[in-house]
Design an enzyme around this catalytic site. Structure first.
Site, PDB file in Angstrom:
ATOM      1  CG  ASP A   1      -1.846  -1.166   1.279  1.00 51.32           C
ATOM      2  OD1 ASP A   1      -2.606  -1.347   0.331  1.00 51.32           O
ATOM      3  OD2 ASP A   1      -1.788  -1.906   2.276  1.00 51.32           O
TER       4      ASP A   1
ATOM      5  CG  ASP B   1      -1.150   4.240   3.671  1.00 49.21           C
ATOM      6  OD1 ASP B   1      -1.988   3.940   2.802  1.00 49.21           O
ATOM      7  OD2 ASP B   1      -0.882   3.504   4.637  1.00 49.21           O
TER       8      ASP B   1
ATOM      9  CG  ASP C   1       2.115   1.856  14.210  1.00 50.30           C
ATOM     10  OD1 ASP C   1       3.024   2.351  13.511  1.00 50.30           O
ATOM     11  OD2 ASP C   1       1.304   1.016  13.767  1.00 50.30           O
TER      12      ASP C   1
END
Length: 485
Positions: A84, A86, A178
């Site tokens: 992905d 982002d 995170d």
């Protein structure tokens, strides 16, 4: 990957000056972010999907900051292919929508995001997160949240983050991410990489480390615990000691995560190409029991003094298919995970006098209803799981044209593969059946007919007519024929 690590090590050496235009961050032990210029890293725009570049340049042309962020930057640095791409920006969601118009959809309540569509490709765009209401000056944000008197950032009594729509700058955004290795930014303006949190050093060490206090971050979002397991397995990294310790203690927080979100996370866990290692790590940290509670209970018991191996063999098969770029179906994974609990319960129903067909139906319903409380498996997958299970009892019945009819079933191939997994897991009595179906599929249609007709049918003793039968007495009848399921 070693070449990349050597480049990072060389860049981080004391002799290398750090270039930065950013102000110091007082809350951490770093005077300034590390910025790697274009000529000192291996990321090229040709490695970035065109839709992601279109979003980055679209925001740039509209006058906004735009960065590729997270796992894509990490994977490109490590020589891996990102799944992905982002994007993060200083534009708020409504401003992003104004740039991309009908291509853009705003989603989310807990985290408000923009999805920009390019055909089947979706690029997720997030606004920089902040820490206080001072950074929420956008009139659109105030209009959406302020009038309803809803706080922009909410946590519950356990510390779980319920809402987080406070927007800020990149200097604030970094501390809301995170893991350090997911906190790298690729700047589309000068093609540099920006590292606030020591991600490059962690990549060099091969370690996974949370940004901030680990227990607090896990309580904010318990899914971070299973993400830690997935990233450690995928990257081959060890989990840093302070990041690892709460994993043994906070697993029960997963009970508060929505079952729909856990379903998506389970697919990422076990369709990562390293599903077997993920499974072993989840069990090591005591997390697996909160995702598949019935399977966890079943794995505690041995079968004829041997551990139950079906899940392990199914994960080996799935990992091999992913590594060979073959398709995988979630229904196969869940059918394997829940086969042992379903079969154990089915046998209990049979012992109580139910036919195999009824027992299987009742056991499947009970097991699926229990599992859905943890992971919300969509109905299209539960229907396919049932078909795979039922086919296990139909595959032995293959004489004559039955074999052809079975191969025409849409779930035949999955059921055949499932049978192979059962054999690999130790059900040796099924080996000859699996070998027969393997040979059958290798033959041409004419040979298949002869091969199926050559099966020795079980002998059936001819029934003798009963004498003095009372024509008004109803026959009790036999149980359903299990071979016709």
């Amino acid at each position: 990957m070693q070449k990349i690590i050597r480049k990072i090590r060389a860049f981080l050496s004391p002799q290398t000056p750090v270039k930065s235009s950013h102000s110091p961050i007082p809350t951490v032990d770093l005077s300034a972010p590390v910025i790697i210029p274009r000529d000192q890293h291996g990321i090229s725009r040709s490695q970035i999907d065109k839709p992601a570049l279109d979003v980055l340049y679209g925001l740039k042309r509209a006058g906004y900051e735009a960065y590729l962020v997270g796992g894509a930057v990490r994977d490109l640095l490590l020589g891996l292919e990102p799944k992905d791409f982002d994007v993060v920006t200083n534009a708020d969601p409504e401003q992003i929508q104004a740039v991309f118009k009908r291509q853009c959809t705003l989603i989310g309540r807990r985290f408000r995001l923009a999805h920009v569509r390019f055909g089947r490709n979706v690029i997720e765009v997030a606004t920089f997160r902040g820490e206080g209401e001072a950074s929420t000056s956008s009139s659109a944000i105030k209009k959406r949240f302020g009038r309803r008197q809803e706080p922009l950032r909410q946590v519950d009594d356990t510390g779980r983050l319920l809402r987080d729509n406070i927007y800020g700058s990149m200097d604030e955004d970094i501390w809301r991410r995170d893991f350090t290795v997911n906190s790298l930014y690729y700047n589309i303006r000068d093609f540099s990489i920006i590292d606030y949190a020591g991600a490059l050093e962690d990549i060099e060490k091969g370690q996974l480390r949370l940004i901030g206090d680990p227990e607090e971050r896990y309580r904010e979002d318990p899914v971070r615990m299973i993400r830690a397991v997935r990233f450690a397995a995928k990257l081959g990294f060890k989990i840093e000691v302070a990041t690892e310790k709460p994993l043994f203690e906070l697993g029960s927080l997963l009970l508060d995560v929505s079952n729909a979100r856990l379903f998506e996370e389970v697919l990422k866990l076990f369709h990562s190409g390293v599903g077997l290692e993920v499974f072993e790590k989840l069990r090591h940290y005591g997390l697996f029991e909160y995702i598949f509670p019935l399977t966890h209970q079943t794995l505690a018991y041995e079968d004829d003094h041997f551990p139950k191996m079906l899940v392990i063999e199914a994960l080996k098969s799935t990992d091999a298919r992913i590594q060979e770029n073959k398709s995988v179906n979630p229904s196969f994974l869940f059918a394997a995970m829940l086969w042992e609990p379903m079969r154990d319960l089915m046998e209990q129903y049979q012992e109580e006098g139910e036919s195999l067909q009824d027992a299987l139906h009742h056991a499947a319903n009970e097991v699926l209803n229990a599992q859905i409380k943890s992971t919300a498996i969509p109905k299209r997958f539960t229907a396919q799981m049932r078909e795979i299970w039922v086919m296990q009892f139909r595959l032995p019945s293959r004489h004559g044209d039955k074999a052809q009819r079975l191969t025409e079933h849409p779930r035949f191939r999955a059921a055949y593969d499932f049978l192979g997994v059962r054999v690999a897991a130790g059900e040796e009595d099924l080996a000859s059946l699996f070998d027969w179906w393997t040979q059958y599929q290798e033959k041409n249609p004419v040979e298949q007919v002869a091969f199926a007709n050559d099966i020795e049918q079980p002998s059936r003793r001819k029934k003798r007519p009963r004498r003095n039968r009372n024509p008004y007495r109803k026959s009790s009848g036999a149980k359903a024929n299990t071979g016709d399921l």
